[in-house]
Motif scaffolding. Structure first.
Motif, mmCIF file in Angstrom:
data_model
loop_
_atom_site.group_PDB
_atom_site.id
_atom_site.type_symbol
_atom_site.label_atom_id
_atom_site.label_comp_id
_atom_site.label_asym_id
_atom_site.label_seq_id
_atom_site.Cartn_x
_atom_site.Cartn_y
_atom_site.Cartn_z
ATOM 1 N N GLY A 258 19.563 17.847 51.033
ATOM 2 C CA GLY A 258 19.012 19.184 50.871
ATOM 3 C C GLY A 258 18.834 19.971 52.146
ATOM 4 O O GLY A 258 17.957 20.850 52.219
ATOM 5 N N VAL A 259 19.653 19.714 53.153
ATOM 6 C CA VAL A 259 19.590 20.477 54.399
ATOM 7 C C VAL A 259 20.330 21.791 54.210
ATOM 8 O O VAL A 259 21.445 21.815 53.687
ATOM 9 N N GLY A 260 19.725 22.885 54.652
ATOM 10 C CA GLY A 260 20.339 24.195 54.480
ATOM 11 C C GLY A 260 21.378 24.517 55.537
ATOM 12 O O GLY A 260 21.418 23.905 56.610
ATOM 13 N N LEU A 261 22.222 25.485 55.237
ATOM 14 C CA LEU A 261 23.168 26.069 56.203
ATOM 15 C C LEU A 261 22.838 27.546 56.327
ATOM 16 O O LEU A 261 22.685 28.234 55.320
ATOM 17 N N ILE A 262 22.732 28.037 57.544
ATOM 18 C CA ILE A 262 22.477 29.461 57.740
ATOM 19 C C ILE A 262 23.476 30.033 58.732
ATOM 20 O O ILE A 262 24.097 29.295 59.508
ATOM 21 N N ASN A 263 23.620 31.363 58.704
ATOM 22 C CA ASN A 263 24.487 32.041 59.668
ATOM 23 C C ASN A 263 23.637 32.775 60.699
ATOM 24 O O ASN A 263 22.400 32.757 60.647
ATOM 25 N N ARG A 264 24.304 33.452 61.613
ATOM 26 C CA ARG A 264 23.581 34.107 62.701
ATOM 27 C C ARG A 264 22.715 35.255 62.204
ATOM 28 O O ARG A 264 21.650 35.534 62.769
ATOM 29 N N ASP A 265 23.136 35.935 61.149
ATOM 30 C CA ASP A 265 22.325 37.036 60.614
ATOM 31 C C ASP A 265 20.994 36.525 60.082
ATOM 32 O O ASP A 265 19.934 37.129 60.315
ATOM 33 N N THR A 266 21.045 35.410 59.358
ATOM 34 C CA THR A 266 19.808 34.828 58.844
ATOM 35 C C THR A 266 18.911 34.374 59.985
ATOM 36 O O THR A 266 17.694 34.594 59.964
ATOM 37 N N LEU A 267 19.509 33.739 61.008
ATOM 38 C CA LEU A 267 18.720 33.308 62.156
ATOM 39 C C LEU A 267 18.042 34.502 62.813
ATOM 40 O O LEU A 267 16.843 34.444 63.149
ATOM 41 N N ALA A 268 18.779 35.587 62.989
ATOM 42 C CA ALA A 268 18.199 36.772 63.625
ATOM 43 C C ALA A 268 17.018 37.296 62.821
ATOM 44 O O ALA A 268 15.988 37.700 63.389
ATOM 45 N N ALA A 269 17.128 37.281 61.496
ATOM 46 C CA ALA A 269 16.027 37.748 60.648
ATOM 47 C C ALA A 269 14.815 36.824 60.791
ATOM 48 O O ALA A 269 13.668 37.286 60.872
ATOM 49 N N TRP A 270 15.061 35.516 60.828
ATOM 50 C CA TRP A 270 13.952 34.574 60.978
ATOM 51 C C TRP A 270 13.279 34.712 62.338
ATOM 52 O O TRP A 270 12.062 34.536 62.449
ATOM 53 N N GLN A 271 14.062 35.022 63.366
ATOM 54 C CA GLN A 271 13.470 35.178 64.693
ATOM 55 C C GLN A 271 12.550 36.386 64.769
ATOM 56 O O GLN A 271 11.677 36.452 65.640
ATOM 57 N N GLN A 272 12.726 37.332 63.862
ATOM 58 C CA GLN A 272 11.868 38.520 63.817
ATOM 59 C C GLN A 272 10.695 38.354 62.850
ATOM 60 O O GLN A 272 9.840 39.239 62.753
ATOM 61 N N ASP A 273 10.647 37.232 62.141
ATOM 62 C CA ASP A 273 9.622 37.002 61.132
ATOM 63 C C ASP A 273 8.402 36.351 61.770
ATOM 64 O O ASP A 273 8.374 35.137 61.980
ATOM 65 N N GLY A 274 7.393 37.136 62.063
ATOM 66 C CA GLY A 274 6.209 36.604 62.722
ATOM 67 C C GLY A 274 5.281 35.817 61.828
ATOM 68 O O GLY A 274 4.281 35.261 62.301
ATOM 69 N N THR A 275 5.589 35.734 60.535
ATOM 70 C CA THR A 275 4.720 34.994 59.622
ATOM 71 C C THR A 275 5.031 33.509 59.582
ATOM 72 O O THR A 275 4.258 32.742 59.020
ATOM 73 N N ARG A 276 6.181 33.091 60.132
ATOM 74 C CA ARG A 276 6.593 31.696 60.075
ATOM 75 C C ARG A 276 6.909 31.171 61.475
ATOM 76 O O ARG A 276 7.352 31.915 62.352
ATOM 77 N N THR A 277 6.689 29.880 61.657
ATOM 78 C CA THR A 277 7.072 29.200 62.890
ATOM 79 C C THR A 277 8.533 28.794 62.793
ATOM 80 O O THR A 277 8.972 28.271 61.768
ATOM 81 N N LEU A 278 9.275 29.025 63.866
ATOM 82 C CA LEU A 278 10.693 28.682 63.907
ATOM 83 C C LEU A 278 10.982 27.826 65.138
ATOM 84 O O LEU A 278 10.662 28.213 66.265
ATOM 85 N N TYR A 279 11.593 26.668 64.911
ATOM 86 C CA TYR A 279 12.099 25.827 65.993
ATOM 87 C C TYR A 279 13.614 25.943 66.021
ATOM 88 O O TYR A 279 14.281 25.744 65.000
ATOM 89 N N LEU A 280 14.164 26.265 67.189
ATOM 90 C CA LEU A 280 15.600 26.385 67.384
ATOM 91 C C LEU A 280 16.003 25.321 68.398
ATOM 92 O O LEU A 280 15.758 25.468 69.603
ATOM 93 N N LEU A 281 16.606 24.237 67.915
ATOM 94 C CA LEU A 281 16.802 23.043 68.726
ATOM 95 C C LEU A 281 18.276 22.682 68.825
ATOM 96 O O LEU A 281 18.977 22.591 67.817
ATOM 97 N N ASP A 282 18.747 22.474 70.050
ATOM 98 C CA ASP A 282 20.127 22.104 70.338
ATOM 99 C C ASP A 282 20.190 20.592 70.496
ATOM 100 O O ASP A 282 19.588 20.030 71.411
ATOM 101 N N VAL A 283 20.922 19.917 69.597
ATOM 102 C CA VAL A 283 20.876 18.460 69.533
ATOM 103 C C VAL A 283 21.967 17.774 70.349
ATOM 104 O O VAL A 283 22.113 16.550 70.298
ATOM 105 N N ARG A 284 22.740 18.516 71.119
ATOM 106 C CA ARG A 284 23.792 17.911 71.929
ATOM 107 C C ARG A 284 23.204 17.166 73.138
ATOM 108 O O ARG A 284 22.011 17.222 73.408
ATOM 109 N N ASP A 285 24.059 16.514 73.894
ATOM 110 C CA ASP A 285 23.649 15.880 75.135
ATOM 111 C C ASP A 285 23.065 16.940 76.072
ATOM 112 O O ASP A 285 23.564 18.073 76.123
ATOM 113 N N PRO A 286 22.016 16.625 76.821
ATOM 114 C CA PRO A 286 21.407 17.625 77.703
ATOM 115 C C PRO A 286 22.377 18.279 78.677
ATOM 116 O O PRO A 286 22.219 19.462 79.020
ATOM 117 N N ARG A 287 23.393 17.542 79.122
ATOM 118 C CA ARG A 287 24.361 18.137 80.052
ATOM 119 C C ARG A 287 25.202 19.201 79.361
ATOM 120 O O ARG A 287 25.567 20.211 79.972
#
Length: 523
Positions: A258-287
């Motif tokens: 049940g993991v969702g898929l979103i596009n950049r437009d949805t992400l942009a809308a969520w980043q403007q939504d001050g009612t919810r907490t959003l974590y944006l995490l890059d799971v690649r190697d730190p380098r």
């Protein structure tokens, strides 16, 4: 200052709304006993990590401690930073326990408990150290994959092992084990990353038999076998040629859990939504992250994110969006977080398209203006006996490397150094985070000495780069003084074998403890 009773907090944990439980003690103190879903927010580092742990200033926050008043100080700092909904747990952890609720020792408890749940739920196969040694001695076809970060692997590893951090395992396995008859053995230092790494490959559907090394390098040493030191064997970097098949397998797991898929437009809308907490995490190697990442994202290598989720995600029921370059690593990490109970979790399609930033993640914090003391001036003052260095590195890092004669300390506890600071000359403060923590400590040190206080130009890294000597002392600070970190068994100077046995028993018993607590929500 608002307060919340243990009963009211227990109800809040179960009401489905966003909630962060933050413990203001240092990590070593936190590890002595804390709430299951609490994240450590040490008062000494609070200004540097609070906004990363709780990205939304409107999030509901409860601050805890053991009743010493640290929670009140932390809550006041959070409110001064703009957090609007902050409460303190009335009576701290002692009151929680008196109310009949469970306290957990150790660190990264939700992740550790989840690893034990995974083993029970999926029946993850494992072998012990002596079984593995016999297979090696017989020359059996096998592949030993160490799922820890490279820094841990090179410190101690199973002889013949290859470093493939947990988030890379499924992504890289086709190239590492092209022969389906090869036995794949996944190990870490103890249990969690061995279990989760092995089960990742099993869930991924590779044809090989996959097992976890029971109790990892600790089990290996407790069996009387010697670990390798300084090993450097690692997976081949770059996009694997078997990407299409890997993505298909990862996509099947995404859908199943049940993991969702979103596009950049949805992400942009969520980043403007001050009612919810959003974590944006890059799971690649730190380098890879440092080479180029999406603005606003934070580096969270997939294996470590699952192994130490509370270090990145403090707000329960928040939105979580994972990013990588091909979609495989994000999907594999997300499906584990979903099973851990994070229900609003998504993968960003085309996560690295568009303008990128480079460099390591840096905290958003306004640092005070402080004096920078030139390296040559500090060196001269030390040689003349008119100076001191105060190093705010983690205690176990200080043990491994520090400027000769430096004092180790914890910001907010620097009064412990008062009698050891010079009354005149220079006091140079350093920390390995680009002197950010050091800058916060300057004013506190100025209250303890009449000497000139500033940050050391370039820190210990610049000192070493200039060819100046460094010291190492495993006993400085002593074990009992290392309040800033929860010492692993092999970080200790005494009772190492007993600590290993205790640690492994603790991990195994977590399944029973989470059943008593009742709030894990795994599955």
């Amino acid at each position: 200052m608002r307060r919340i009773t243990p009963a009211a907090l227990k109800a809040a944990i179960r009401d489905g709304r966003e909630l962060a439980i933050l413990d203001a003690r240092e990590e070593g103190e936190f590890g002595s006993g804390h709430l299951f879903w609490a994240s450590p927010l040490p008062l000494s580092r609070l200004p540097l990590i609070a906004r990363a742990l709780v990205p939304n200033p409107r999030a509901r926050i409860v601050v805890t401690d053991d009743g010493r008043g640290l929670a009140e100080r932390a809550a006041a700092e959070l409110e001064a930073m703009g957090f609007a909904d902050v409460s303190v747990l009335e009576g701290g952890t002692p009151a929680w326990e008196r109310a009949g609720y469970v306290l957990f020792s150790g660190v990264n408890v939700p992740s550790k408990a989840f690893g034990e749940w995974v083993e029970h739920h999926y029946g993850t196969e494992s072998i012990d150290a002596l079984e593995l040694k016999a297979l090696i001695d017989r020359g059996e076809r096998l592949l030993i994959l160490d799922s820890r970060p490279f820094e841990e692997f090179t410190r101690m590893s199973i002889p013949g092992g290859i470093n493939v951090p947990g988030g890379e395992l499924a992504y890289r396995i086709a190239a590492l084990a092209p022969d389906p008859e090869t036995l794949v053995v996944v190990n870490c230092a103890g249990r969690t990353r061995s279990i989760l790494g092995a089960e990742s490959l099993r869930r991924f559907g590779i044809p090989n038999r996959v097992v976890a090394l029971r109790n990892g390098t600790m089990g290996w040493e407790l069996a009387g076998l010697a670990c390798a030191r300084g090993a450097t064997a690692r997976y081949r970097e770059g996009t694997p040629p078997e990407l299409e098949q890997a993505l298909a397998r990862a996509e099947a797991l995404r859908r199943r859990h049940g993991v969702g898929l979103i596009n950049r437009d949805t992400l942009a809308a969520w980043q403007q939504d001050g009612t919810r907490t959003l974590y944006l995490l890059d799971v690649r190697d730190p380098r890879e992250y440092e080479a180029g990442h999406l603005p606003g994202s934070r580096s969270a290598p997939g294996g470590q994110l699952v192994q130490a989720t509370d270090s990145w995600i403090a707000v329960r029921n928040a939105r979580i969006v994972l990013i990588d370059d091909t979609g495989v690593r994000a999907r594999m990490t997300a499906q584990w977080l979903a099973q851990m109970g994070h229900r609003d979790i998504h993968v960003l399609e085309g996560g690295l398209e568009g303008p990128l930033e480079s460099g390591p993640w840096q905290p958003e914090v306004a640092l005070p203006e402080v004096e920078t003391l030139p390296l040559r001036s500090v060196k001269a003052a030390l040689e003349a006996g008119a100076g001191r260095v105060v190093d705010l590195a983690r205690s176990i890092a200080f043990r491994e490397s520090h400027i000769p004669g430096a004092l180790w300390g914890v910001r907010t506890r620097l009064d412990a150094l008062a009698g050891r600071l010079p009354d005149q000359g220079l006091v140079a403060v350093t920390s390995p985070d680009g002197n950010r923590l050091a800058a916060l400590a300057v004013e506190e040190l100025e209250e303890l000495t009449a000497a000139r206080v500033g940050v050391l130009e370039g820190g210990v890294a610049a000192w070493a780069a200039a060819g100046l000597p460094l010291a190492a002392d495993r006993t400085n600070p002593p074990d009992e003084a290392c309040i800033d970190t929860y010492l692993r068994p092999y970080d200790r100077n005494t009772g190492v074998e007993e600590a290993m046995h205790a640690y492994l028993s603790w991990e195994i018993d977590l399944v029973k403890e989470i059943a008593r607590d009742g709030d894990a929500g795994f599955g």
